[in-house]
Design an enzyme around this catalytic site. Structure first.
Site, short mmCIF file in Angstrom:
data_model
loop_
_atom_site.label_atom_id
_atom_site.label_comp_id
_atom_site.label_asym_id
_atom_site.label_seq_id
_atom_site.Cartn_x
_atom_site.Cartn_y
_atom_site.Cartn_z
N GLU A 23 22.59 22.60 28.23
CA GLU A 23 22.08 22.20 26.92
C GLU A 23 22.41 23.25 25.87
OE1 GLU A 23 19.05 21.99 23.61
OE2 GLU A 23 19.57 23.62 24.97
N GLU A 24 22.34 24.53 26.24
CA GLU A 24 22.51 25.61 25.28
C GLU A 24 23.93 25.72 24.74
OE1 GLU A 24 20.19 27.22 23.97
OE2 GLU A 24 18.48 27.20 25.34
N HIS A 73 16.05 20.60 30.07
CA HIS A 73 17.19 21.42 30.52
C HIS A 73 16.71 22.70 31.20
CE1 HIS A 73 17.54 24.71 27.44
NE2 HIS A 73 16.99 23.83 26.61
#
Length: 367
Positions: free
Chosen positions: A222-223, A78
């Site tokens: 992704e975070e 990511h």
């Protein structure tokens, strides 16, 4: 800021552009949902090595070798980083923001920040009331995010509003610092280093006559919930998937190795075992590393991992999944620290995994 022509590792002797790509990526903003700038960089860098480069509606960039192959291997790294988002501008011209991703507010106090506006970057500082003016109760309390503000030097609300809009993303000042040996430090190592590994692995594998289809994906968001990997895997439908992210290095004070493992910077990438990982993928990674004398470390994860490996494993009818991680000190801070040689080793491991994958390989678990 390090000049682009300063070498960082032995990799420079082979391809100095790879190090320049990493340095530029670290200095390019990519808060979750605002990855356009870094994805443009990814496309430009990998285009010459790929048979095809796609960008999907979610913002994932997919570099592909052998797109017609029946067996598909997906690498996921990511590109998004934690950041902030401007939510309010007060009458004095100070900015207030909410977080994108998981922040420790203590890490933000006194940091130099950049607001990424439509017309360009606006520097600022994030601050709170000076310690001299804190009462006893305030000194004992962990600071809350709503007690911090960003000062861009605007004289009032109107002046600030002419520069900054609600919804503009904010990052720490993005710069890369060379430490001793092969260590580098700065914000965004999570996970621009993993993105670099999967893109560099494809570049190397492309020259090894692979027979499988290789899809190296610079995933987004992704975070905030593994969102890019989820949609990318749904469209690619890989048979095998390997996620590359950072993991906690434990070779510094106060971290409990009995729970987090003994993970050192410079001792190689980390190959994970556990229920989120396919045992035969793990075995293949270890065999290749042993055969080629690529340094590596082992770690265990007893549950679904909080990274793209989770999304990969349960996509569609299931994917034979592996997780290779880069040791990282001080995660989610302004001084995340990694080893360039660990990145080099991870890219070499994945490139050789891709070059050896064939249609005859069966990753169905068995005794």
């Amino acid at each position: 800021m390090i000049e682009k022509d300063v070498p960082l590792s032995r990799l420079d002797q082979l391809n100095p552009a790879a190090d320049a790509f990493l340095k530029t990526a670290i200095e390019t903003p990519s808060p979750s949902g605002y990855e356009e700038r870094i994805q443009a960089l990814v496309r430009e860098y990998i285009q010459p090595a790929a048979d095809e480069v796609r960008t999907d509606v979610h913002g994932n960039v997919m570099a592909i070798v052998n797109p017609a192959a029946d067996t598909r291997l997906m690498f996921a790294g990511h590109c998004d980083q934690i950041g902030m988002l401007v939510t309010y501008i007060d009458e004095l011209g100070f900015l207030y923001a909410q977080t994108i991703g998981g922040w420790d507010p203590q890490q933000l106090i006194g940091q130099r920040m950049i607001v990424w506006t439509k017309t360009g970057p606006i520097p600022g500082s994030i601050a709170r009331k000076p310690i001299h003016l804190l009462n006893d109760a305030e000194r004992k309390k962990v600071v809350n995010l709503n007690e911090l503000w960003i000062d861009i030097g605007a004289k009032d609300q109107q002046a600030a509003s002419e520069l900054v809009r609600i919804g503009d993303p904010v990052t720490l000042k993005l710069e890369l610092t060379q430490l001793q040996e092969d260590l580098i430090s700065g914000p965004g190592m999570d996970n621009k280093t993993g993105m670099w590994v999967v893109i560099e692995a494809l570049r190397r594998a492309a020259g090894m006559a692979p027979t499988c289809g290789i899809y190296s994906v610079s995933t987004v968001q992704e975070e905030i919930g593994l969102r890019g990997a989820t949609t990318a895997a749904a469209s690619i439908k890989p048979h095998v998937g390997i996620a590359v992210d950072v993991t906690h290095a434990t070779d510094c004070p106060t971290i409990d190795k009995t729970q987090q493992g003994d993970i050192k910077l410079g001792s190689g990438p980390v190959i994970f075992r556990g229920p989120n990982m396919n045992p035969k993928v793990v075995q293949r990674l270890v065999q290749i590393a042993d055969e080629l004398r690529i340094p590596y470390q082992m770690a265990a994860a007893g549950r679904a991992t909080p990274n793209d490996a989770n999304a990969l494993q349960i996509s569609s009818g299931g994917v034979a999944t592996g997780l290779v991680a880069i040791p990282n000190r001080y995660m989610h801070s302004a001084v995340e620290t990694v080893s360039m040689n660990d990145l080099d080793s991870a890219a070499e491991l994945l490139a050789n995994f891709a070059a050896r994958l064939t249609a005859e390989d069966d990753f169905t678990p068995s005794v």
